[in-house]
Design a protein around this motif. Structure first.
Motif, PDB file in Angstrom:
ATOM      1  N   GLY A 155       0.863  -1.060   0.078  1.00 32.99           N
ATOM      2  CA  GLY A 155       0.046  -0.031  -0.121  1.00 32.99           C
ATOM      3  C   GLY A 155       0.889   1.182  -0.029  1.00 32.99           C
ATOM      4  N   TRP A 156       0.457   2.241   0.673  1.00 33.55           N
ATOM      5  CA  TRP A 156       1.239   3.606   0.622  1.00 33.55           C
ATOM      6  C   TRP A 156       2.378   3.530   1.799  1.00 33.55           C
ATOM      7  N   ALA A 157       3.395   4.435   1.512  1.00 36.90           N
ATOM      8  CA  ALA A 157       4.520   4.364   2.606  1.00 36.90           C
ATOM      9  C   ALA A 157       5.013   5.733   2.416  1.00 36.90           C
ATOM     10  N   ASP A 158       5.229   6.424   3.635  1.00 38.34           N
ATOM     11  CA  ASP A 158       5.779   7.866   3.660  1.00 38.34           C
ATOM     12  C   ASP A 158       7.200   7.792   4.339  1.00 38.34           C
ATOM     13  N   SER A 159       8.377   8.148   3.718  1.00 36.05           N
ATOM     14  CA  SER A 159       9.683   8.195   4.177  1.00 36.05           C
ATOM     15  C   SER A 159       9.617   9.592   5.512  1.00 36.05           C
ATOM     16  N   VAL A 160      10.248   9.219   6.375  1.00 37.76           N
ATOM     17  CA  VAL A 160      10.318  10.447   7.288  1.00 37.76           C
ATOM     18  C   VAL A 160      11.800  10.327   8.076  1.00 37.76           C
ATOM     19  N   ARG A 161      12.334  11.325   8.308  1.00 38.72           N
ATOM     20  CA  ARG A 161      13.438  11.663   9.061  1.00 38.72           C
ATOM     21  C   ARG A 161      13.103  11.601  10.616  1.00 38.72           C
ATOM     22  N   LEU A 162      13.756  10.663  11.387  1.00 40.88           N
ATOM     23  CA  LEU A 162      13.417  10.425  12.966  1.00 40.88           C
ATOM     24  C   LEU A 162      14.473  11.494  13.413  1.00 40.88           C
ATOM     25  N   ARG A 163      14.092  12.103  14.731  1.00 39.03           N
ATOM     26  CA  ARG A 163      14.895  13.032  15.415  1.00 39.03           C
ATOM     27  C   ARG A 163      16.444  12.776  15.666  1.00 39.03           C
ATOM     28  N   ASP A 164      16.782  11.588  15.689  1.00 36.76           N
ATOM     29  CA  ASP A 164      18.194  11.335  15.868  1.00 36.76           C
ATOM     30  C   ASP A 164      18.788  11.041  14.396  1.00 36.76           C
ATOM     31  N   GLY A 165      18.040  11.380  13.464  1.00 37.84           N
ATOM     32  CA  GLY A 165      18.786  11.575  12.136  1.00 37.84           C
ATOM     33  C   GLY A 165      18.433  10.335  11.240  1.00 37.84           C
ATOM     34  N   ARG A 166      18.010   9.242  11.879  1.00 37.86           N
ATOM     35  CA  ARG A 166      17.993   8.058  11.060  1.00 37.86           C
ATOM     36  C   ARG A 166      16.774   8.020  10.153  1.00 37.86           C
ATOM     37  N   ALA A 167      16.784   7.196   9.033  1.00 39.31           N
ATOM     38  CA  ALA A 167      15.686   7.368   8.048  1.00 39.31           C
ATOM     39  C   ALA A 167      14.609   6.382   8.778  1.00 39.31           C
ATOM     40  N   GLY A 168      13.297   6.736   8.482  1.00 37.56           N
ATOM     41  CA  GLY A 168      12.203   5.995   9.082  1.00 37.56           C
ATOM     42  C   GLY A 168      11.366   6.159   7.914  1.00 37.56           C
ATOM     43  N   LEU A 169      10.273   5.094   8.040  1.00 39.14           N
ATOM     44  CA  LEU A 169       9.345   4.719   7.217  1.00 39.14           C
ATOM     45  C   LEU A 169       7.987   4.579   8.046  1.00 39.14           C
ATOM     46  N   ILE A 170       6.673   5.216   7.606  1.00 37.29           N
ATOM     47  CA  ILE A 170       5.507   4.740   8.003  1.00 37.29           C
ATOM     48  C   ILE A 170       4.667   4.118   6.857  1.00 37.29           C
ATOM     49  N   ARG A 171       4.082   2.877   7.160  1.00 43.76           N
ATOM     50  CA  ARG A 171       3.362   2.111   6.208  1.00 43.76           C
ATOM     51  C   ARG A 171       2.461   1.093   7.150  1.00 43.76           C
ATOM     52  N   PRO A 172       1.661   0.517   6.421  1.00 42.39           N
ATOM     53  CA  PRO A 172       0.697  -0.210   6.751  1.00 42.39           C
ATOM     54  C   PRO A 172       1.272  -1.621   7.111  1.00 42.39           C
ATOM     55  N   ALA A 173       1.061  -2.277   8.253  1.00 45.81           N
ATOM     56  CA  ALA A 173       1.565  -3.440   8.614  1.00 45.81           C
ATOM     57  C   ALA A 173       1.114  -4.722   7.670  1.00 45.81           C
ATOM     58  N   CYS A 174       2.244  -5.594   7.596  1.00 44.40           N
ATOM     59  CA  CYS A 174       1.688  -6.725   6.617  1.00 44.40           C
ATOM     60  C   CYS A 174       2.206  -7.942   7.171  1.00 44.40           C
ATOM     61  N   ARG A 175       1.891  -9.037   6.685  1.00 38.41           N
ATOM     62  CA  ARG A 175       2.194 -10.433   7.422  1.00 38.41           C
ATOM     63  C   ARG A 175       3.602 -10.680   7.919  1.00 38.41           C
ATOM     64  N   SER A 176       4.403 -10.310   7.002  1.00 40.80           N
ATOM     65  CA  SER A 176       5.703 -10.706   7.109  1.00 40.80           C
ATOM     66  C   SER A 176       6.288  -9.688   8.505  1.00 40.80           C
ATOM     67  N   ASP A 177       5.675  -8.711   8.773  1.00 44.33           N
ATOM     68  CA  ASP A 177       5.896  -7.988  10.063  1.00 44.33           C
ATOM     69  C   ASP A 177       5.717  -8.661  11.278  1.00 44.33           C
ATOM     70  N   ALA A 178       5.362  -9.783  11.352  1.00 41.07           N
ATOM     71  CA  ALA A 178       4.623 -10.448  12.363  1.00 41.07           C
ATOM     72  C   ALA A 178       5.759 -10.407  13.723  1.00 41.07           C
ATOM     73  N   GLU A 179       7.071 -10.751  13.208  1.00 35.63           N
ATOM     74  CA  GLU A 179       8.008 -11.078  14.411  1.00 35.63           C
ATOM     75  C   GLU A 179       8.440  -9.536  14.724  1.00 35.63           C
TER      76      GLU A 179
END
Length: 103
Positions: free
Chosen positions: A8-32
């Motif tokens: 689905g959709w995903a949005d790249s973000v920059r976290l406060r500590d400078g790391r790259a981040g991503l906001i996106r819907p959860a999917c089956r492979s995210d279980a762990e």
């Protein structure tokens, strides 16, 4: 904001500590990843979030998060990159749509 046919959709973000981040819907492979996030919460945080005291998500709740239909039940993950090959969930939010609503 980008669209991936599998996630689905995903949005790249920059976290406060400078790391790259991503906001996106959860999917089956995210279980762990989701279980690791929940295990990492304090007991108080788990209770305040889920209103029950458990160390990890029961299978039925985990399935509801990672298999949400994204039209009526939505589960979004905030992921932080640790290096080129690994990421961790740093945020999880869910909401549901009332099927009887006319709005």
């Amino acid at each position: 904001m980008a669209f991936d046919p599998m996630l689905g959709w995903a949005d790249s973000v920059r976290l406060r500590d400078g790391r790259a981040g991503l906001i996106r819907p959860a999917c089956r492979s995210d279980a762990e990843l989701v279980q690791a996030f929940v295990r990492g919460l304090s007991a108080a945080s788990r209770y305040e979030r889920f209103f029950v005291a458990f160390r990890e998500l029961p299978p039925s709740l985990l399935q509801r998060i990672v298999e949400a239909d994204q039209r009526h039940d939505v589960a979004l993950l905030a992921l932080a990159a640790y290096d080129d090959a690994s990421a961790a969930v740093v945020g999880l939010t869910q909401y549901g749509v009332d099927g009887g609503s006319e709005a």
